[in-house]
Design a protein around this motif. Structure first.
Motif, PDB file in Angstrom:
ATOM      1  N   CYS A 163      27.341  41.847  33.734  1.00  0.00           N
ATOM      2  CA  CYS A 163      26.598  41.013  34.678  1.00  0.00           C
ATOM      3  C   CYS A 163      26.986  41.384  36.101  1.00  0.00           C
ATOM      4  O   CYS A 163      28.032  42.011  36.341  1.00  0.00           O
ATOM      5  CB  CYS A 163      26.837  39.532  34.423  1.00  0.00           C
ATOM      6  SG  CYS A 163      28.438  38.912  34.980  1.00  0.00           S
ATOM      7  N   ALA A 164      26.154  40.979  37.060  1.00  0.00           N
ATOM      8  CA  ALA A 164      26.449  41.225  38.466  1.00  0.00           C
ATOM      9  C   ALA A 164      27.736  40.509  38.858  1.00  0.00           C
ATOM     10  O   ALA A 164      27.966  39.359  38.484  1.00  0.00           O
ATOM     11  CB  ALA A 164      25.279  40.740  39.326  1.00  0.00           C
ATOM     12  N   LEU A 183      28.038  36.783  40.354  1.00  0.00           N
ATOM     13  CA  LEU A 183      27.929  35.592  39.515  1.00  0.00           C
ATOM     14  C   LEU A 183      29.307  35.012  39.199  1.00  0.00           C
ATOM     15  O   LEU A 183      29.469  33.798  39.087  1.00  0.00           O
ATOM     16  CB  LEU A 183      27.206  35.928  38.201  1.00  0.00           C
ATOM     17  CG  LEU A 183      25.702  36.163  38.286  1.00  0.00           C
ATOM     18  CD1 LEU A 183      25.185  36.661  36.943  1.00  0.00           C
ATOM     19  CD2 LEU A 183      24.966  34.908  38.701  1.00  0.00           C
ATOM     20  N   SER A 223      16.009  30.745  36.868  1.00  0.00           N
ATOM     21  CA  SER A 223      16.960  30.282  35.854  1.00  0.00           C
ATOM     22  C   SER A 223      16.348  29.071  35.173  1.00  0.00           C
ATOM     23  O   SER A 223      15.734  28.227  35.832  1.00  0.00           O
ATOM     24  CB  SER A 223      18.294  29.901  36.514  1.00  0.00           C
ATOM     25  OG  SER A 223      19.112  29.171  35.622  1.00  0.00           O
ATOM     26  N   ASN A 272      17.536  39.594  35.219  1.00  0.00           N
ATOM     27  CA  ASN A 272      17.729  40.136  36.564  1.00  0.00           C
ATOM     28  C   ASN A 272      19.158  40.524  36.887  1.00  0.00           C
ATOM     29  O   ASN A 272      19.397  41.438  37.679  1.00  0.00           O
ATOM     30  CB  ASN A 272      17.237  39.137  37.599  1.00  0.00           C
ATOM     31  CG  ASN A 272      15.776  38.787  37.419  1.00  0.00           C
ATOM     32  OD1 ASN A 272      15.457  37.886  36.670  1.00  0.00           O
ATOM     33  ND2 ASN A 272      14.898  39.522  38.075  1.00  0.00           N
ATOM     34  N   PHE A 273      20.154  39.821  36.306  1.00  0.00           N
ATOM     35  CA  PHE A 273      21.540  40.047  36.684  1.00  0.00           C
ATOM     36  C   PHE A 273      22.360  40.701  35.575  1.00  0.00           C
ATOM     37  O   PHE A 273      23.585  40.748  35.641  1.00  0.00           O
ATOM     38  CB  PHE A 273      22.203  38.737  37.093  1.00  0.00           C
ATOM     39  CG  PHE A 273      21.485  38.019  38.206  1.00  0.00           C
ATOM     40  CD1 PHE A 273      20.945  38.727  39.273  1.00  0.00           C
ATOM     41  CD2 PHE A 273      21.351  36.644  38.195  1.00  0.00           C
ATOM     42  CE1 PHE A 273      20.282  38.077  40.302  1.00  0.00           C
ATOM     43  CE2 PHE A 273      20.690  35.981  39.222  1.00  0.00           C
ATOM     44  CZ  PHE A 273      20.153  36.698  40.274  1.00  0.00           C
ATOM     45  N   CYS A 300      22.951  44.171  32.928  1.00  0.00           N
ATOM     46  CA  CYS A 300      22.708  45.604  32.806  1.00  0.00           C
ATOM     47  C   CYS A 300      23.616  46.175  31.728  1.00  0.00           C
ATOM     48  O   CYS A 300      24.527  45.503  31.237  1.00  0.00           O
ATOM     49  CB  CYS A 300      22.964  46.321  34.135  1.00  0.00           C
ATOM     50  SG  CYS A 300      24.674  46.214  34.708  1.00  0.00           S
ATOM     51  N   GLU A 312      18.979  48.217  33.893  1.00  0.00           N
ATOM     52  CA  GLU A 312      18.610  46.816  33.767  1.00  0.00           C
ATOM     53  C   GLU A 312      18.244  46.479  32.327  1.00  0.00           C
ATOM     54  O   GLU A 312      17.762  47.333  31.577  1.00  0.00           O
ATOM     55  CB  GLU A 312      17.445  46.491  34.702  1.00  0.00           C
ATOM     56  CG  GLU A 312      16.200  47.330  34.460  1.00  0.00           C
ATOM     57  CD  GLU A 312      15.161  47.189  35.557  1.00  0.00           C
ATOM     58  OE1 GLU A 312      15.487  46.577  36.601  1.00  0.00           O
ATOM     59  OE2 GLU A 312      14.037  47.685  35.386  1.00  0.00           O
ATOM     60  N   THR A 369      19.361  34.419  34.236  1.00  0.00           N
ATOM     61  CA  THR A 369      18.205  34.415  35.123  1.00  0.00           C
ATOM     62  C   THR A 369      17.275  35.567  34.724  1.00  0.00           C
ATOM     63  O   THR A 369      17.732  36.677  34.441  1.00  0.00           O
ATOM     64  CB  THR A 369      18.675  34.587  36.580  1.00  0.00           C
ATOM     65  OG1 THR A 369      19.459  33.439  36.936  1.00  0.00           O
ATOM     66  CG2 THR A 369      17.502  34.725  37.524  1.00  0.00           C
TER      67      THR A 369
END
Length: 236
Positions: free
Chosen positions: A10-11, A14, A134, A184-185, A187, A193, A213
């Motif tokens: 995740c990004a 977060l 979300s 979106n967040f 990968c 993605e 999300t």
């Protein structure tokens, strides 16, 4: 990137946010979401699609807004979707199949499901989409930068999406192009993605919180139909 399962990251931002509804599955799973193949048969999917095609009784999807008070309104710049109701016959079929898989879902996310919303049948036609969101929170921005999330639907712990049409370059009554579900967040290890190409009969189950999300990318051709529910749960 922060690893949250064997194959998914995740990004990093977060992790720094104070996410009130934060919950993640076992980090040793391959994926932080669950895919259930053959939840419904292709025949059942085709019958549901046929019902929707012949049904004139639908409403335009709304979105929740936090302008002064939390409310719902139609905004086709954010979400362009038609909502139908499932026939009683196939609601029974769906419910029985869900009950057969409930123990699997509960074990995967280490929760106990309690209540569920009504099943929504969502139809995305050509040029339909749903922008990044979300399921349990509104996204908060300052100077166009995401700074956090505000819970607006804490009763949503689990989201389920059952696809009844498939992504396929060969367009027919039950296929479409575009319309992928993009997390979106999330990968993979190569920073690719996470984008799900729907397959008829398959159910995707994921937590409703901001880590998951997502958006529905614009449909290029065909009809993208899915059965969506949100579920409350006791967290073990």
């Amino acid at each position: 990137m922060t690893q949250i399962s064997n194959n998914i990251y995740c990004a990093d931002f977060l992790i720094t946010f104070d996410i009130e509804t934060k919950l993640l599955p076992n980090p040793y799973y391959d994926y932080p979401y669950l895919i259930i193949d053959n939840f419904l048969s292709i025949h059942d999917c085709d019958e549901i699609n046929k019902q929707i095609k012949e049904d004139d009784d639908y409403q335009k999807a709304q979105i929740k807004t936090t302008d002064i008070l939390i409310s719902a309104q139609t905004n086709e710049e954010i979400r362009k979707t038609n909502i139908y109701s499932l026939s009683e016959k196939y609601l029974d079929v769906y419910t029985n199949r869900f009950l057969e898989h409930q123990a699997l879902i509960e074990d995967y996310f280490k929760i106990a499901l309690t209540t569920s919303t009504e099943v929504q049948v969502l139809e995305y036609l050509k040029d339909s989409f749903y922008t990044m969101h979300s399921d349990d929170s509104s996204m908060l921005y300052k100077d166009e930068q995401l700074i956090g999330f505000l819970p607006v639907a804490k009763q949503r712990k689990i989201s389920t999406v059952l696809f009844t049409t498939s992504y396929d370059e060969n367009i027919s009554d039950n296929t479409f192009t575009g319309g992928e579900l993009l997390f979106n967040f999330l990968c993979d290890k190569d920073a690719n993605e996470v984008k799900v190409k729907p397959k008829a009969g398959t159910m995707l189950v994921f937590l409703s919180n901001p880590f998951f999300t997502h958006e529905v990318l614009k449909v290029n051709q065909g009809r993208r139909i899915s059965l969506v529910q949100w579920h409350n749960a006791l967290i073990n």
